[in-house]
Every structure is written in C-alpha cells, then in structure tokens.
Design an enzyme around this catalytic site. Sequence first.
Site, PDB file in Angstrom:
ATOM      1  N   ASP A  56      68.394  37.888  83.054  1.00 21.46           N
ATOM      2  CA  ASP A  56      67.381  37.271  82.203  1.00 21.46           C
ATOM      3  C   ASP A  56      66.366  36.630  83.159  1.00 21.46           C
ATOM      4  OD1 ASP A  56      66.148  35.980  79.938  1.00 21.46           O
ATOM      5  OD2 ASP A  56      67.110  34.141  80.630  1.00 21.46           O
ATOM      6  N   LYS A  57      65.102  36.496  82.752  1.00 16.64           N
ATOM      7  CA  LYS A  57      64.096  35.932  83.663  1.00 16.64           C
ATOM      8  C   LYS A  57      64.071  34.413  83.614  1.00 16.64           C
ATOM      9  CE  LYS A  57      59.646  35.680  82.711  1.00 16.64           C
ATOM     10  NZ  LYS A  57      59.243  34.269  82.988  1.00 16.64           N
ATOM     11  N   THR A  58      63.691  33.875  82.460  1.00 14.50           N
ATOM     12  CA  THR A  58      63.431  32.443  82.340  1.00 14.50           C
ATOM     13  C   THR A  58      64.710  31.627  82.485  1.00 14.50           C
ATOM     14  OG1 THR A  58      61.630  32.986  80.843  1.00 14.50           O
ATOM     15  CG2 THR A  58      62.315  30.675  80.942  1.00 14.50           C
ATOM     16  N   THR A  83      63.474  40.560  79.805  1.00  9.89           N
ATOM     17  CA  THR A  83      62.762  39.348  79.411  1.00  9.89           C
ATOM     18  C   THR A  83      61.912  39.566  78.161  1.00  9.89           C
ATOM     19  OG1 THR A  83      61.147  37.691  80.152  1.00  9.89           O
ATOM     20  CG2 THR A  83      60.840  39.925  80.983  1.00  9.89           C
ATOM     21  N   GLY A  84      61.686  38.492  77.454  1.00 14.04           N
ATOM     22  CA  GLY A  84      60.801  38.545  76.295  1.00 14.04           C
ATOM     23  C   GLY A  84      59.360  38.301  76.680  1.00 14.04           C
ATOM     24  N   LYS A 116      68.153  42.711  73.106  1.00 13.09           N
ATOM     25  CA  LYS A 116      68.681  42.678  74.476  1.00 13.09           C
ATOM     26  C   LYS A 116      69.998  43.448  74.611  1.00 13.09           C
ATOM     27  CE  LYS A 116      66.378  38.579  76.318  1.00 13.09           C
ATOM     28  NZ  LYS A 116      66.515  37.290  77.010  1.00 13.09           N
ATOM     29  N   ASP A 123      70.880  34.818  75.168  1.00 17.42           N
ATOM     30  CA  ASP A 123      71.389  36.044  75.790  1.00 17.42           C
ATOM     31  C   ASP A 123      72.802  36.390  75.315  1.00 17.42           C
ATOM     32  OD1 ASP A 123      69.104  36.412  77.517  1.00 17.42           O
ATOM     33  OD2 ASP A 123      69.840  34.697  78.649  1.00 17.42           O
TER      34      ASP A 123
END
Length: 651
Positions: A340-342, A487-488, A515, A538
């Site tokens: 996941d990014k954030t 990521t969103g 996801k 997630d």
Amino acid sequence: MVADFRKRFWISLALTLPILLLSPLVQKLLGLGTALRFSGDIYVAFVLSSAVFFYGGYPFLKGFVNEMRKLQPGMMTLIALAISVAYFYSSSVVFGLAGKTFFWELATLIDIMLLGHWIEMKSVMGASRALEELAKLMPSDAHKIFPDGTVKDVPLDQLRPGDKVLVKPGEKIPADGVVLEGETSVNEAMLTGESKPVHKKPGDEVIGGAINGEGSITVEVQRTGKDSFLSQVIDLVREAQASKSKTQDLANRAALWLTLIAIAGGAITMFVWLALVNKDLAFALERTVTVMVITCPHALGLAVPLVVAVSTAISARNGLLIRDRAAFEAARNIRAIIFDKTGTLTEGSFGVTDVVSLGDRYSPEEIVRLAAAVEAHSEHPIATGIVKFAKNPPAVKDFRAIPGKGAQGVVEGHHVVVASPGYLKTQKLEVRNDQVDKVRSQGKTVVFVIVDGRVEGAIALADTIRPESKQAIAELKAMGIRTMMLTGDNQQVAHWVAEELGLDEVFAEVLPHEKAAKVKEVQARGLTVAMTGDGVNDAPALAQADVGIAIGAGTDVAVETADIVLVRSNPLDVVAIIDLAKATYRKMAQNLAWATGYNALAIPLAAGVLYSQGILLSPAMGAVLMSLSTVIVAVNARFLKLKRTTSRSSS
C-alpha cells in the site's frame, strides 16, 4: 517438568551407583574380583533396579499409557517398551529363568533418558522464555495522581482508563497512555525493536513497559490489563508458538513412522539373532533393546518445535509479531510483494519535495523561510509540511488567511503571500517554468510564494516517501522478489513514487474494495504474493494474499486480518520477516535432516550389523547417542539469528 526430571535423574543416579558395583561385569572391569560379592547380592540389585525402573522410569511409562489411549505410539512408547523388556526379563532371571540380568544397563539407560529429557526441557524453556521476559517488563505499581493533587503508589490492577500517573526518570511506564505534561525520551526497544530512544512530548502516546529516560512525565492512562499493547503482544506470541506448522505436521508423521519402524526393527532383530544366527536370548534381547532405544525420535520431535519457539521469541523482541505459523513459513517462498502507498511506503503526511526559485532575488532556502513564516499561523496540512521543512523561520506581522487560496503577512518588511495556482489566476500572474511543469505533472501539490507582488518561487509538496522505503525495495529486488504498489491515489503521484523507489509495477486509482481483486490478479500469474498495508482499508487485500503483513500498527497490534504484524512503520521490517522465515526454514530442514539421517544410520548399527567387525553398542551407549542427537538439534535451534542492517535497527 524441568524440576521433576532433574529430581528423578539425581535420585536414580544415586541408586545406580550400587547397582553398578553389584554387577559382575563392572566388578570384573574394575579388577575387584569377588570382593563385593555376597549371598543375596542379586536380590539387592533387583530391589534397587525396581526402584529405578518404577521411580525413574515413571514419566516414560506414564507417557506410554497416554500415547496408547490416543492410539498414537511415539517416543514414550519406544522408551517404555525398551526399559520394560529389560526389567521384566532381568527380574525373571533373578527368580529362576536361565540367562543374564540387564540391571546395570537398565539403570544407566533410565539415567541417560532422564538426563536427555532434563536438557531437552531446559532448552524448550529457554526458547520459550520470551513470554516471561515480556511479562517482567511491567512494574509492580504506579504513582497515581489523585484529584486533590496527591500522589500515592497503587498496584497496576487498580489503574483505570482516565487515571493520571506520574512517571519518574528511569522508571518503567505502568500503562499505555498519552503524555499530558513533561518531555522525555523513552526506550521502547524490548517492545518494538526500536533501538533509539523515542522523544515524547505532550500529546504523544507511550507504551506500558517502556523505560522512561531523563524527564519526569504525567501520563493519562488509556489501556490497561488485557487491552494493553504488551498483553496483546504476549497473546500473539503465545498463539504463534501454539499454532500449527506445516513442517511440524511433516515431523510428526515422520516420528510416527519412525516409531513403527523401531518396533518392527526390534522384532526383526530379535528374530534374526535368535532364529537365524542362533544366539542366546540375552544377546538377542540386548540388541532389540538397543535398537528401540537408539531409534527414539526425540530429536525428530524437537526438530521443529524448538525452532518455532526460538524464531517466535526473536521476532517478538524485534517488533515482528507472527500470528499464523503456516503463513510465516510461506513467507520464504514470496515471489511478489504488493505495498500500500500511504502510510506504508510513504509517511502519510505532506512534506516538501521540491523548491523552485523563479527569480534571482531569493535562494530556495530563503523562499522556504519566507513561506514558513507566513504558514506558521495556519493549521492546514500544506502549511504544516512547509513549516516542518524550514529552518528557523522569521516572525510574521499582520497575518491574514485568504480563504481557499492561501495566506499572507509581512515578513522582514516584505509583503509575502503563499498561495495556490488559483490565486495567481485571480491576480493575473503567470508562471512559465519547466521545473514547475514537471512537478505538476507528477501530481504534486504546488504553492507559489509572492513577495511584494512578484512571484519569486514555487514549493512542491507530496506525501513524503519514507527514508527506509528505497533500501527495502532494493533489498527485496536483490532477493528476486517483484515489488509492486497498490494505491487509491492518482496515476501521476503513483508513478512518481514508483519511479523514486524503483518499483516493478504500479496499480493506481484502485478503490479499497478493488484491492483484493488486484492481489488475486497477481496470484493468477502463479506467484506467491504478500500484501503489506496498514491493516484497516487494506483488510480484504491482506486476507486475500498468501501472506498478509500489517505494517506500522503502533500500539494497536490486534490486526485481525494480518498473518504478521510489524509494530514499527518501517518497510525494512518486511525484509527482516522474509529473512527470518528463510533462516527459520533452514534450521528446521537442518534439524529434520539430522534427526532422520541419524536414525537411518543408527538402527542398523544398533541391530548389530557390524558385530563381525567387533563393533557392538550396549543399550546404555544407544541411550547416550540418542540423547546426544537431541542435544545437537536443541543447540542448532538456538543458533537461529535475525540479521538486521544498521539502518534497519536504528531507524
């Protein structure tokens, strides 16, 4: 159990000494002739041997009964059969049967079995001591601050959420909570694996069991007892050590088969020496007993559980909490890892990434200082990011917010405006600069700094990439693992982060409910996939992945959908868990190979295949070799280590 085996060993050993002295063979070896012989000495040896058999052999006889009740013959069955055959045959000789007694062999065999079990239990206890060490982290009482301001020491079980406690320098923090007053540094190494003391100020969370540094702080209690971080960690460690391991199932099946082979081998040995070689019953019986003793699958039974206990303890000490053993073992086969990014690869907060000077009056550093002076009075995330980045910003006068557009004020005699591109349009100000266009194309947020009516600079901000992320991605790629990001966020930002980190693939603008489908898509390529995220939005993807890793759980470790919980927000811990999974599997494989290979060689030797070369093992020597095998497996398990780089342990 450790104390029981120790006591039985020493008492049995004391009884064994006179049994040895009463043995004709031992007397002959010591050159004593008939000096110790007397009428009825065989009955004295029988009584002493009976005491050793029933007292020293009790744990094995009891274990045999338990295994028979479950219809699962195992190592206790082998030991019980071996010592029972030796005892009852020798007793029959005492009371008239033609043959020779095995009393000294019986006694020494039981002594060595008890010693082996004692050492084994100590190893298991040593490996599982992580829970005890964690439990010891909590202090016995707390300095509770009462409403009238008085401070009294109270037991921890009397603390409730909302209570205030005083924590003095050098003391352990008594409960999870929030700092109300004071500043200090806190050592959380035993809880999170974070080696550097962590600075704490009012508003920061603290963990019960962590050691307070140089400052005195007042803490408001938030969680106590079973809800506390430490209790959750202890529960997770206990679950992990008790959870089923696929390798353990393999070891258990191998141990069952080895038990059946030993019993069959003992019967065949007896038949061959009696019927085919025409040896006497005493010789054939000695070979049979030796086969059954040396085949005891203790080493096999310990091969995996000891490694499980050691690896779980190591991981817990380093803030890597294993919830599912099978998934942890699968981590060694990971071929693709999706981040996941954030909050995982990035900090989850705005930070300055680029500063562009648009004139020759101000340097990039001066532009940030001027902007930070104005933004110091704003609580907007962009303002916070700029202020955090600047060094010693000057004071501002006549500060005013420009609703929806920015802020302005007088700094060092100059009128300074920090504003959005929309503000420039309303003021008919135009900026043409390739660097500004580039950062905009990356999806970054750009604000402009206008000094005395002229646009002097631009500041680009984005979700800041964690300093450890680049190293983590590089190390994963060096292992041959494909690295991906889910990521969103928009395509531009996602591709900028991917480019900075060197990721192999990017899935951008993916909604939370989509996801899991992306994880399934990667799995369809035939890859073993790990998903790494914050464990909240997630959750479906973590559940879908072969290995779900929740990162940065902080004090909230109860992430139900993750197989592994990483306490710190550090992507390098993902590398650490894969390293540990591989090292753990290697230790398991080494132990299983030793345990099965040892028995494959030992059984024929015990049966007497080298008898014609003059090599013959006694039952007691068989017990020594069996115990030695167990100790080797235990010691090998304790050599398991977690390799951590400097930046990983100090980050």
